[in-house]
Design a protein around this motif. Structure first.
Motif, PDB file in Angstrom:
ATOM      1  N   ILE A   1       0.832  -1.221  -0.068  1.00  0.00           N
ATOM      2  CA  ILE A   1      -0.079   0.054  -0.030  1.00  0.00           C
ATOM      3  C   ILE A   1       0.814   1.415   0.111  1.00  0.00           C
ATOM      4  CG2 ILE A   1      -2.234  -0.870   1.041  1.00  0.00           C
ATOM      5  CD1 ILE A   1      -1.141  -0.082   3.781  1.00  0.00           C
ATOM      6  N   THR A   2       2.110   0.999  -0.371  1.00  0.00           N
ATOM      7  CA  THR A   2       2.911   2.180  -0.106  1.00  0.00           C
ATOM      8  C   THR A   2       3.967   2.366  -1.479  1.00  0.00           C
ATOM      9  OG1 THR A   2       4.638   0.999   0.955  1.00  0.00           O
ATOM     10  CG2 THR A   2       3.275   2.473   2.365  1.00  0.00           C
ATOM     11  N   ILE A   3       5.040   1.655  -1.573  1.00  0.00           N
ATOM     12  CA  ILE A   3       6.023   1.986  -2.534  1.00  0.00           C
ATOM     13  C   ILE A   3       5.628   1.173  -3.681  1.00  0.00           C
ATOM     14  CG2 ILE A   3       7.351   0.025  -1.788  1.00  0.00           C
ATOM     15  CD1 ILE A   3       8.751   3.430  -3.288  1.00  0.00           C
ATOM     16  N   ASN A   4       5.049  -0.104  -3.665  1.00  0.00           N
ATOM     17  CA  ASN A   4       4.629  -0.638  -4.834  1.00  0.00           C
ATOM     18  C   ASN A   4       3.536  -0.009  -5.608  1.00  0.00           C
ATOM     19  OD1 ASN A   4       6.283  -2.660  -4.054  1.00  0.00           O
ATOM     20  ND2 ASN A   4       4.895  -4.208  -3.756  1.00  0.00           N
ATOM     21  N   PRO A   5       2.317   0.303  -5.044  1.00  0.00           N
ATOM     22  CA  PRO A   5       1.520   1.299  -6.021  1.00  0.00           C
ATOM     23  C   PRO A   5       2.104   2.475  -6.225  1.00  0.00           C
ATOM     24  CG  PRO A   5       0.505   1.219  -3.343  1.00  0.00           C
ATOM     25  CD  PRO A   5       1.686   0.161  -3.594  1.00  0.00           C
ATOM     26  N   ALA A   6       3.165   3.153  -5.411  1.00  0.00           N
ATOM     27  CA  ALA A   6       3.873   4.179  -6.244  1.00  0.00           C
ATOM     28  C   ALA A   6       4.612   4.011  -7.437  1.00  0.00           C
ATOM     29  CB  ALA A   6       4.783   4.976  -5.044  1.00  0.00           C
ATOM     30  N   ILE A   7       5.082   2.593  -7.346  1.00  0.00           N
ATOM     31  CA  ILE A   7       5.747   2.185  -8.709  1.00  0.00           C
ATOM     32  C   ILE A   7       4.836   2.283  -9.810  1.00  0.00           C
ATOM     33  CG2 ILE A   7       7.114   0.327  -9.564  1.00  0.00           C
ATOM     34  CD1 ILE A   7       8.206  -0.159  -6.765  1.00  0.00           C
ATOM     35  N   GLN A   8       3.661   1.427  -9.355  1.00  0.00           N
ATOM     36  CA  GLN A   8       2.686   1.303 -10.480  1.00  0.00           C
ATOM     37  C   GLN A   8       1.908   2.547 -11.030  1.00  0.00           C
ATOM     38  OE1 GLN A   8      -0.091  -1.065  -8.144  1.00  0.00           O
ATOM     39  NE2 GLN A   8       1.106  -3.006  -8.822  1.00  0.00           N
ATOM     40  N   LEU A   9       2.209   3.682 -10.337  1.00  0.00           N
ATOM     41  CA  LEU A   9       1.714   5.223 -10.851  1.00  0.00           C
ATOM     42  C   LEU A   9       2.955   5.949 -11.197  1.00  0.00           C
ATOM     43  CD1 LEU A   9      -0.985   5.492  -8.184  1.00  0.00           C
ATOM     44  CD2 LEU A   9      -1.167   4.857 -10.430  1.00  0.00           C
ATOM     45  N   GLY A  10       3.885   5.483 -11.275  1.00  0.00           N
ATOM     46  CA  GLY A  10       5.138   6.145 -11.771  1.00  0.00           C
ATOM     47  C   GLY A  10       5.484   7.366 -10.869  1.00  0.00           C
ATOM     48  N   ILE A  11       5.385   7.229  -9.511  1.00  0.00           N
ATOM     49  CA  ILE A  11       5.582   8.332  -8.435  1.00  0.00           C
ATOM     50  C   ILE A  11       6.504   7.994  -7.209  1.00  0.00           C
ATOM     51  CG2 ILE A  11       3.329   9.713  -9.169  1.00  0.00           C
ATOM     52  CD1 ILE A  11       2.109   8.033  -6.586  1.00  0.00           C
ATOM     53  N   GLN A  12       7.181   6.803  -7.485  1.00  0.00           N
ATOM     54  CA  GLN A  12       7.939   6.220  -6.443  1.00  0.00           C
ATOM     55  C   GLN A  12       9.316   7.132  -6.136  1.00  0.00           C
ATOM     56  OE1 GLN A  12       7.789   5.060  -9.734  1.00  0.00           O
ATOM     57  NE2 GLN A  12       9.848   4.276 -10.391  1.00  0.00           N
ATOM     58  N   GLU A  13       9.520   8.158  -7.148  1.00  0.00           N
ATOM     59  CA  GLU A  13      10.615   9.085  -6.747  1.00  0.00           C
ATOM     60  C   GLU A  13       9.952  10.024  -5.612  1.00  0.00           C
ATOM     61  OE1 GLU A  13      13.633   8.355  -7.374  1.00  0.00           O
ATOM     62  OE2 GLU A  13      13.132   6.577  -8.762  1.00  0.00           O
ATOM     63  N   ARG A  14       8.583  10.341  -5.401  1.00  0.00           N
ATOM     64  CA  ARG A  14       8.099  11.412  -4.740  1.00  0.00           C
ATOM     65  C   ARG A  14       7.353  10.712  -3.384  1.00  0.00           C
ATOM     66  NH1 ARG A  14       6.535  16.082  -7.872  1.00  0.00           N
ATOM     67  NH2 ARG A  14       5.983  16.694  -5.708  1.00  0.00           N
ATOM     68  N   VAL A  15       6.717   9.629  -3.598  1.00  0.00           N
ATOM     69  CA  VAL A  15       6.028   8.914  -2.424  1.00  0.00           C
ATOM     70  C   VAL A  15       6.438   7.704  -2.225  1.00  0.00           C
ATOM     71  CG1 VAL A  15       4.236  10.795  -2.448  1.00  0.00           C
ATOM     72  CG2 VAL A  15       4.020   8.607  -3.506  1.00  0.00           C
ATOM     73  N   GLY A  16       5.777   7.017  -1.193  1.00  0.00           N
ATOM     74  CA  GLY A  16       5.610   5.506  -1.001  1.00  0.00           C
ATOM     75  C   GLY A  16       6.549   5.111  -0.048  1.00  0.00           C
ATOM     76  N   SER A  17       7.717   5.936   0.591  1.00  0.00           N
ATOM     77  CA  SER A  17       8.635   5.552   1.652  1.00  0.00           C
ATOM     78  C   SER A  17       9.051   6.757   2.167  1.00  0.00           C
ATOM     79  CB  SER A  17       9.863   4.773   0.888  1.00  0.00           C
ATOM     80  OG  SER A  17      10.507   5.696   0.084  1.00  0.00           O
ATOM     81  N   ILE A  18       9.700   6.484   3.370  1.00  0.00           N
ATOM     82  CA  ILE A  18      10.042   7.623   4.092  1.00  0.00           C
ATOM     83  C   ILE A  18      11.627   7.863   3.931  1.00  0.00           C
ATOM     84  CG2 ILE A  18      10.383   8.686   6.594  1.00  0.00           C
ATOM     85  CD1 ILE A  18       7.864   7.302   7.446  1.00  0.00           C
ATOM     86  N   GLU A  19      12.028   8.818   3.058  1.00  0.00           N
ATOM     87  CA  GLU A  19      13.450   8.893   2.623  1.00  0.00           C
ATOM     88  C   GLU A  19      13.726  10.247   2.626  1.00  0.00           C
ATOM     89  OE1 GLU A  19      15.012   6.174  -0.261  1.00  0.00           O
ATOM     90  OE2 GLU A  19      12.981   5.571  -0.702  1.00  0.00           O
ATOM     91  N   VAL A  20      14.719  10.878   2.857  1.00  0.00           N
ATOM     92  CA  VAL A  20      15.009  12.371   2.559  1.00  0.00           C
ATOM     93  C   VAL A  20      14.857  12.609   1.414  1.00  0.00           C
ATOM     94  CG1 VAL A  20      16.650  13.998   2.911  1.00  0.00           C
ATOM     95  CG2 VAL A  20      16.703  12.385   4.851  1.00  0.00           C
ATOM     96  N   GLY A  21      14.345  13.847   1.008  1.00  0.00           N
ATOM     97  CA  GLY A  21      14.081  14.443  -0.336  1.00  0.00           C
ATOM     98  C   GLY A  21      12.709  13.860  -0.885  1.00  0.00           C
ATOM     99  N   LYS A  22      12.102  12.909  -0.231  1.00  0.00           N
ATOM    100  CA  LYS A  22      10.576  12.523  -0.703  1.00  0.00           C
ATOM    101  C   LYS A  22       9.438  13.470  -0.060  1.00  0.00           C
ATOM    102  CE  LYS A  22      10.424   7.834  -2.465  1.00  0.00           C
ATOM    103  NZ  LYS A  22       9.781   6.772  -2.425  1.00  0.00           N
ATOM    104  N   ASP A  23       8.393  13.568  -0.818  1.00  0.00           N
ATOM    105  CA  ASP A  23       7.392  14.290  -0.322  1.00  0.00           C
ATOM    106  C   ASP A  23       7.005  13.963   1.208  1.00  0.00           C
ATOM    107  OD1 ASP A  23       7.564  15.199  -2.787  1.00  0.00           O
ATOM    108  OD2 ASP A  23       5.296  14.660  -3.309  1.00  0.00           O
ATOM    109  N   ALA A  24       6.703  15.070   1.821  1.00  0.00           N
ATOM    110  CA  ALA A  24       6.138  14.780   3.174  1.00  0.00           C
ATOM    111  C   ALA A  24       4.642  14.189   3.387  1.00  0.00           C
ATOM    112  CB  ALA A  24       6.511  16.119   4.143  1.00  0.00           C
ATOM    113  N   ASP A  25       4.358  13.237   2.727  1.00  0.00           N
ATOM    114  CA  ASP A  25       2.990  12.524   2.659  1.00  0.00           C
ATOM    115  C   ASP A  25       3.399  11.381   3.610  1.00  0.00           C
ATOM    116  OD1 ASP A  25       2.856  14.220   0.564  1.00  0.00           O
ATOM    117  OD2 ASP A  25       2.065  12.815  -0.962  1.00  0.00           O
ATOM    118  N   LEU A  26       2.697  11.632   4.876  1.00  0.00           N
ATOM    119  CA  LEU A  26       3.071  10.669   6.096  1.00  0.00           C
ATOM    120  C   LEU A  26       1.715  10.430   6.984  1.00  0.00           C
ATOM    121  CD1 LEU A  26       5.959  12.654   7.194  1.00  0.00           C
ATOM    122  CD2 LEU A  26       6.170  10.271   6.046  1.00  0.00           C
TER     123      LEU A  26
END
Lengths: 476, 478
Positions: B373-398
């Motif tokens: 429900i996080t990084i995998n659907p993000a990959i499926q939508l081509g937004i994995q560089e922005r959301v789907g995990s907690i990493e520095v530089g990613k969008d603060a969607d939490l």
């Protein structure tokens, strides 16, 4: 389509193709290849049938496992009516809980189950399903027996139509739901609900109480929206109220007729010189209900419907159980005062109104519990999703219902509300052995059911789903 | 929807006329206070891509995750949230939603690639707020499943309360809905005498419609390629090909610029689309629902498609009778990028529990289940560089949860998007008394009082319609 045994089907298919291969082999080489294939297939067949003998008796066909004597030892036992036992033993014999406690003697010949690290719970009960009455909803009318035609069908009995071999039954029980109410859905008076154990080869083998409650759909303003039905045209409120009143009158008249019928039959039984009243099976089926001997489940969600249903039950001297209860939190005082229990089915529904708080239905149960209203939690599902019952209770616990109350809301409380708490709903000596043994909290998603007993029978943890899983999970 | 809006407007006008609110006061309503920096202290952080971090601080700055570590400091004006004993996880990405769509299906044609969900978005849909309260921050808004080739999708962040433009997910890959099986065949429509059924009526026809569309799209692309080449060569007096809004999105699919999200159930139809895609040289990005994905997991993995499935819905129709809850785990183990979606405004509120079901059925690890429900659907939508995990530089969607999000007893405390708070349970609770008062006032307002002699008000309808394309519910419920 019903009750397919994938494992058997697969093996059966392979055996058939083997014989074809043999008949058609032209050259010796081909024949050798065919023989090798046949050997592999035969081996597969043997392995499979052997596996079925020891581990997976075929459950889908509804064959009923025998009762036995079992002792679950060294387990945590959540009795519900007494304190939890941290390290105890439960003995199951002749379908009943024979003994439960810390220092219990295991009877000779009992099959023992090592329960270290496991927890024994009473089996869960969903008090409002249509299990066995519908297999596939959409586009498969032949598998739907929930709703009789017409408005007044008190003599339509769910137990008659329950398909004990429905794949839903095994799918539901392997998640720890051991018994359920199955109820008809249609019209104003839908028919009679049954309480069933989720194991059995015939409907009556499943029946705990075959005729447990009458089901009435309390009239709803604007009609009831089927999920696929077209939206009802808007009615003005006066016309809608009048229509409801007419529907209520239909129910009222039939119940009064049944009352009169019962009196006439009683009078004739005492004095045969009176004119003999004709028998009428429809009215006869209603007599125990109009006399308050058996409960009447009344479906009502909105505040006005709930109040109306309570008033109507009082007027007709019925013994009501409210089903649905989305607005029950608004009338806790009245529910407590009249001692009317509620089967909540909407915990995981979207709130009724746009301006309802987001957690209105999540916390409905907590509000009833705080006010001392009798309630239990149900999925209200026709069959396929009844297995999610623990998560409905869990969500209520996330929003204010104490955890032990959430557990009771799917075990003891439905048994009490449906008048079978003398037999079901807790782990006590003498009660029916409907038990679930888990590796964790019964309501948690990540928990696995490890052993299952229904009516003292050890039920294999297989279903249509586990069988399809086994058939395909290792496909390379 | 229209009627609800009209009622809302009447209520608003009545408030204004009653002097309770002035129009300027409305316009000046302050936004929720959202400082540019937020420090979340001492949380259990489910990073998804780098394991679980205990007693960890996360600093949000200008909408991004600025730092993850221990004893982080924040400037004096930052918002500081003590998350001791709580869990921080990425906002949930729902790869199949119809929330906030005023209409879901353009069902009159078999190929409706010219229509866009972008044109029917309603940012005031209250179910969006309820989804935020379930820790969801991103939705893949898909066209319905009435056509083999359906309309275009929209990926949004649930910025409930903001203008519609702020919802659109910047940089998300454009997508299109395909659909196979019973819905496309319109199997539930009655077969009326004298009424011509819409083509296609069988799975054979579905294949033919898709094949025909891509054949035309290939020709169309060729016309443009030839035209563009001629322009490049400097040829004069050229006539450009006529634009075709139906075929343009399919050309984008052929060029790898638009993702195909294909509603599917049975193994045969999954294989059918894989074969067509291979033949025409495009990839199916996700099979949606993909209930029998477990039967052909090898082939799906080979093609490189993702699988976005229900956790456990089954038997609501014949083509869903072989659906099993082990599907998720089997597909994930086969190497398919797998997600669990809602397809329902209701279910979207508890996708955390839907993902946990892959641990109950199929024994997926917690780490793998969280990805569903996080990084995998993000990959499926081509937004994995922005959301789907907690990493520095990613969008603060939490979202901050008061327990492990896989526990049935857990609930969301706070949901952030781009560092701003869009749901906060404490604030929600605090506002309730005021809202109840406001409701009472509205009910007393002149237009809402029953008037003598006038037309009586309408009877209330059933439960407000929610968006549920695939009609997973049984027809009737006990």
């Amino acid at each position: 389509m019903k009750s397919m045994d994938t494992e058997t089907r697969r093996v059966g298919g392979a055996v058939k193709s083997m014989t074809l291969e043999k008949r058609n082999c032209g050259s010796a080489a081909q024949c050798g290849k065919a023989m090798a294939l046949a050997f592999v297939v035969l081996l597969l067949f043997l392995v499979t049938s052997f596996a079925q003998q020891i581990g997976t008796l075929t459950t889908q066909q509804g064959a009923m496992p025998a009762r036995g004597t079992y002792a679950i030892r060294n387990a945590r036992i959540v009795t519900l009516t007494g304190p939890d036992i941290e390290n105890g033993t439960v003995v199951i014999r002749d379908g009943k809980i024979d003994a439960v406690g810390v220092s219990i003697n295991v009877p000779a010949g009992a099959q023992t189950i090592e329960g270290r690290g496991l927890t024994v719970y009473p089996g869960m009960m969903d008090a409002a399903t249509s299990l066995g009455l519908v297999e596939v909803g959409q586009g498969a009318n032949g598998t739907v027996d929930t709703s009789e035609t017409g408005e007044l069908n008190p003599n339509a009995k769910a137990i008659i139509a329950v398909n004990q071999h429905s794949a839903h039954v095994a799918v539901t029980r392997v998640d720890g739901i051991t018994h359920a109410v199955t109820l008809p859905l249609g019209g104003l008076i839908s028919g009679q609900a049954a309480i069933i154990n989720l194991v059995g080869t015939t409907p009556m083998e499943m029946a705990v109480v075959p005729y447990a409650a009458l089901v009435i759909n309390y009239p709803r303003l604007g009609g009831r929206r089927g999920d696929f039905g077209p939206e009802q045209p808007a009615q003005d409120i006066t016309a809608a109220l009048a229509a409801d009143e007419r529907q209520l009158d239909q129910i009222r008249k039939l119940l009064r007729d049944a009352e009169a019928y019962g009196r006439a039959q009683d009078a004739y039984a005492k004095d045969s010189t009176l004119p003999r009243p004709d028998r009428n099976i429809v009215l006869e089926s209603l007599v125990p209900y109009v006399r308050g001997e058996r409960p009447v489940i009344m479906r009502a969600d909105r505040e006005a419907e709930l109040r109306g249903a309570i008033k109507f039950a009082e007027e007709m001297k019925l013994k009501p159980i409210l089903l649905g209860g989305d607005d029950a939190w608004k009338i806790t005082g009245l529910l407590k005062e009249k001692n009317v229990p509620v089967i909540l089915t909407g915990i995981l529904s979207l709130p009724l109104r746009e301006d309802d708080a987001y957690d209105t239905l999540y916390e409905n149960a907590a509000k009833l519990q705080q006010a001392g209203v009798r309630f239990c939690i149900s999925t209200g599902d026709a069959g396929a999703e009844v297995r999610s019952l623990p998560f409905y209770a869990g969500m209520a616990a996330a929003f204010g219902l104490p955890k032990d109350e959430a557990l009771k809301a799917v075990t003891l409380y439905p048994a009490q509300i449906m008048n079978v708490a003398d037999r079901l709903g807790s782990i006590e000596k003498g009660k029916t052995a409907n038990l679930v043994v888990t590796d964790g909290d019964l309501l948690e998603v990540r928990t696995h059911v490890r052993y299952l007993f229904i009516d003292g029978r050890r039920v294999p943890l297989t279903s249509r789903h586990t069988e399809l899983n086994d058939a395909f999970k290792n496909r390379k | 929807m229209g009627k609800r809006k009209i009622v809302a407007h009447i209520l608003l006008l009545s408030l204004i006329s009653a002097g309770l609110l002035s129009p300027t006061a409305l316009a000046q309503q302050p936004r929720p206070e959202n400082p540019s920096e937020t420090l979340i202290r001492n949380a259990t952080v489910l990073t998804i891509t780098h394991g679980t971090l205990l007693n960890t601080d996360v600093l949000l700055r200008k909408g991004k995750i600025a730092a993850i570590g221990r004893d982080l400091t924040a400037p004096a004006n930052a918002r500081v949230i003590d998350a001791t004993g709580k869990y921080l996880m990425p906002g949930i990405v729902d790869c199949h939603s119809h929330s906030m769509l005023d209409t879901v299906n353009e069902g009159t044609l078999a190929v409706t690639s010219m229509v866009r969900t972008r044109d029917v978005l309603d940012p005031t849909d209250v179910d969006l707020y309820r989804e935020l309260a379930g820790g969801v921050t991103t939705l893949n808004l898909l066209h319905g499943s009435a056509n083999p080739i359906g309309g275009l999708n929209t990926v949004v962040k649930i910025k409930y309360g903001r203008p519609i433009e702020e919802f659109l997910f910047p940089g998300a890959m454009p997508g299109i809905k395909f659909a196979l099986g019973e819905n496309v065949k319109r199997s539930s429509n009655p077969n009326l005498p004298g009424v011509t059924r819409r083509y296609p009526y069988t799975r054979m026809g579905v294949e033919e419609v898709i094949r025909d569309s891509f054949t035309r799209a290939r020709d169309y692309k060729k016309s443009w390629d030839e035209y563009n080449a001629a322009v490049k060569r400097g040829e004069k007096n050229l006539l450009p090909p006529r634009r075709d809004l139906q075929l343009e999105p399919l050309v984008e699919v052929l060029e790898g610029k638009r993702y195909v999200h294909a509603h599917s159930y049975r193994a045969d139809e999954i294989m059918m689309l894989i074969n067509i895609a291979n033949e025409f040289g495009f990839k199916v990005k996700t099979f949606q629902h993909v209930l029998e994905g477990y039967k052909v997991a090898k082939e799906i993995a080979q093609h490189g498609a993702g699988g976005s499935t229900f956790a456990d819905s089954w038997a609501y129709k014949i083509e869903a009778y072989d659906a099993i809850p082990y599907n998720t785990a089997i597909m994930a183990r086969a190497g398919i990028v797998t997600s669990v979606n809602s397809d329902s405004d209701e279910r979207a509120r508890r996708l955390n529990l839907e993902a946990a079901k892959a641990m109950r059925y199929g024994d997926l690890s917690e780490e793998e289940a969280l990805k569903l429900i996080t990084i995998n659907p993000a990959i499926q939508l081509g937004i994995q560089e922005r959301v789907g995990s907690i990493e520095v530089g990613k969008d603060a969607d939490l979202a901050i949860w008061n327990g492990h999000p896989f526990s049935v007893y857990a609930r969301v405390s706070t949901t952030f998007i781009d560092g701003d708070i869009f749901f906060d349970r404490e604030k929600d609770l605090a506002a309730r008394a005021e809202l109840t008062k406001e409701r009472a006032q509205l009910e007393q307002a002149e237009p809402n009082r029953p008037s003598a002699g006038g037309r009586p008000p309408q009877a209330p309808r059933g439960r407000r319609p929610s968006h549920d394309d695939d009609d997973v519910e049984q027809g009737e419920r006990p």
